[in-house]
Design an enzyme around this catalytic site. Structure first.
Site, PDB file in Angstrom:
ATOM      1  N   GLU A 292      74.050  -0.915  98.897  1.00 61.94           N
ATOM      2  CA  GLU A 292      74.484  -0.437 100.150  1.00 61.94           C
ATOM      3  C   GLU A 292      73.610   0.884 100.474  1.00 61.94           C
ATOM      4  OE1 GLU A 292      75.288   1.485 103.034  1.00 61.94           O
ATOM      5  OE2 GLU A 292      77.103   2.124 102.115  1.00 61.94           O
ATOM      6  N   CYS A 326      77.645   6.572 105.726  1.00 56.35           N
ATOM      7  CA  CYS A 326      76.472   5.511 106.195  1.00 56.35           C
ATOM      8  C   CYS A 326      76.845   5.023 107.283  1.00 56.35           C
ATOM      9  CB  CYS A 326      76.575   4.598 104.895  1.00 56.35           C
ATOM     10  SG  CYS A 326      77.891   4.014 104.454  1.00 56.35           S
TER      11      CYS A 326
END
Length: 523
Positions: A292, A326
């Protein structure tokens, strides 16, 4: 063996309501307790034993008060990492043969204890990474959720799998663990993501070598202590704080490492993907990489949106935890018909942001994680000025006590401009004006990333088009683009946001398993 936890449906851990004075008082007490313990001493944990590191020590610093040392951590070297891999490989044989119910019980027990001490875990994150009360509480709640959810998932994956039946054969399909994996989590969710990337594979029957983020060894060590307390067998979770160039690279490249579970920057993730693709001497498998890698996330506010609601959600998504998520909003796409109204309501919120040490409940914005992160953000701000973007809020350091940066907003940002395309991981928002729904969709998709996004609007036909055409792994409608819940919003993105691994989803454990089909003739 069937446990009470197995037959209890998964529910998310509730967030703490700090408007209740009893809860606020309990959190203040936890802050005092943790502050009195600083700096904590962090040691490596290999094969069930605490030990010093071969590369000396390093410190984590309170980013909001840089004179305070939060943790003094042992620093592992290659020899430590090699020893950890060998021990994990040895432990794998016995651990992988344990029934899922036995493995799951360690996670269930850890969740129960963490729930009892949740404020202490949260308080450590307030000091070590600069989380506000609410952000730290959410991080701990998510860690508890991961433990509870993945324990149940391990039980589900072990059950009998549906197969097509044919006469003359008995057929079975079993999912078995892969082996030894490397867990490389980030500092921004230093408890939740660390727990998720290490304990999901462990629940599935793998053993893990955990290299925590160098900015947050203190909270990582608290979790290791918890797993020692619940009696997790030696070698199942090895703990090796250390440098990425030494410990991290060795873990990625070692032939006995079967997979890498990584969360972090795009550049580091790409490097891991490249290194893991090479087959080392003695390696008999292709490594899996679960990654990720961040995002450049948008909120598109259309002409028929509820502007008041969109303003509140945009503010929270952009500036919560200093934009260091994020999933954080960094590209605010506004339809021209509501642009001025939106900005007239949005900017006063930004200007009123309370900034200061997060141990004080009143403060919404704390410091960035370190000096390098702050300087990178300032560089982005300077690039925006050079491009002719209009600075309408912030843009300066907020305090010299820590790595504080004012919440910053630029308008007049074009799609090719630096701050529209580059992930800053900071409290900096680029505002882009569009003239139509179609133009807004194009702007939202104009990125190499594809993690989270949000569309605000009321027209059902446009909402259906937004669902089809907006290209991101987690799309939200008429709500902010942050705040994914385990089991509710499986999390992971497209393109350079990573491998769309969907943490907190029902397919996640399958990434750490391999399927074995067994056929027996009955005639």
């Amino acid at each position: 063996m069937q446990t009470t936890s197995e037959i209890t449906p998964f529910v998310n851990e509730p967030f703490t309501d700090f408007s209740v004075e009893e809860n606020a008082a309990a959190f203040r007490a936890a802050l005092e307790k943790v502050e009195a313990s600083l700096p904590v001493v962090v040691r490596l944990h290999i094969d069930g034993e605490d030990c010093d590191g071969g590369a000396g020590t390093f410190e984590s610093i309170d980013p909001s008060l840089t004179s305070r040392v939060v943790a003094n951590s042992a620093k592992g070297n290659k020899d430590d990492a090699l020893r950890a891999i060998a021990g994990a490989h040895k432990a794998f044989g016995e651990w992988s043969r344990r029934p899922a119910a036995e493995r799951a019980e360690y996670l269930f027990k850890a969740a129960r204890i963490m729930r009892l001490r949740k404020h202490e875990f949260s308080a450590m994150m307030v000091y070590e990474v600069g989380k506000s009360w609410a952000e730290a509480d959410g991080d701990t709640a998510e860690a508890i959720d991961f433990l509870e959810f993945y324990a149940r998932e391990a039980l589900r994956w072990e059950r009998e799998q549906p197969l097509t039946r044919v006469p003359g054969e008995d057929n079975e399909l079993h999912y078995i663990p892969l082996g030894v994996g490397a867990a490389i989590p980030p500092w921004n969710f230093p408890l939740a993501i660390m727990v998720g990337v290490s304990m999901a594979p462990i629940a599935a029957g793998n053993c893990m070598v955990l290299k925590p983020a160098s900015d947050s060894p203190g909270i990582a060590s608290m979790f290791i202590d918890l797993m020692k307390e619940v009696g997790l067998p030696a070698g199942v979770l090895q703990f090796v704080p250390g440098g990425g160039s030494e410990v991290g690279n060795l873990l990625v490249e070692h032939p006995q490492i079967r997979f890498i579970n990584f969360t972090g920057s795009m550049e580091v993730g790409k490097g891991i993907y490249e290194k893991a693709g090479k087959t080392g001497e003695g390696q008999i498998w292709l490594k899996r990489v679960i990654a990720e890698m961040g995002g450049k996330d948008f909120m598109f506010i259309d002409e028929d949106a509820d502007v008041d609601k969109a303003v509140q959600h945009s503010y929270a998504a952009a500036f919560g935890f200093q934009g260091q998520k994020c999933s954080a909003l960094s590209r605010l796409i506004l339809h021209e018909s509501i642009h001025d109204e939106f900005m007239d309501k949005f900017l006063p919120l930004v200007e009123a942001t309370t900034i200061g040490h997060p141990s004080e409940q009143k403060n919404f914005l704390a410091a960035m994680i370190n000096e390098s992160a702050m300087n990178d953000a300032i560089k982005g701000i300077e690039e925006a000025k050079k491009a002719g973007n209009s600075l309408v809020a912030g843009g300066e350091r907020a305090s010299e006590d820590g790595w504080y940066l004012q919440p910053t907003v630029f308008t007049g940002v074009g799609r090719n401009d630096y701050i529209f395309q580059t992930e800053l991981f900071a409290p900096v928002v680029a505002v882009h004006k569009v003239g139509s729904f179609e133009e807004g969709i194009e702007a939202a998709n104009d990125t190499i990333f594809g993690l989270t996004g949000s569309y605000f609007g009321k027209d059902e036909e446009k909402i259906e088009r937004a669902k089809r055409e907006l290209h991101c792994g987690n799309l939200y409608l008429n709500r902010k683009c942050t705040g994914a819940l385990v089991g509710v919003h499986p999390f992971g993105g497209f393109n350079m946001s990573g491998t769309d691994s969907k943490a907190g989803g029902r397919d996640y454990l399958g990434l750490f398993l391999q399927a074995k089909s067994i056929t027996r003739a009955t005639k």
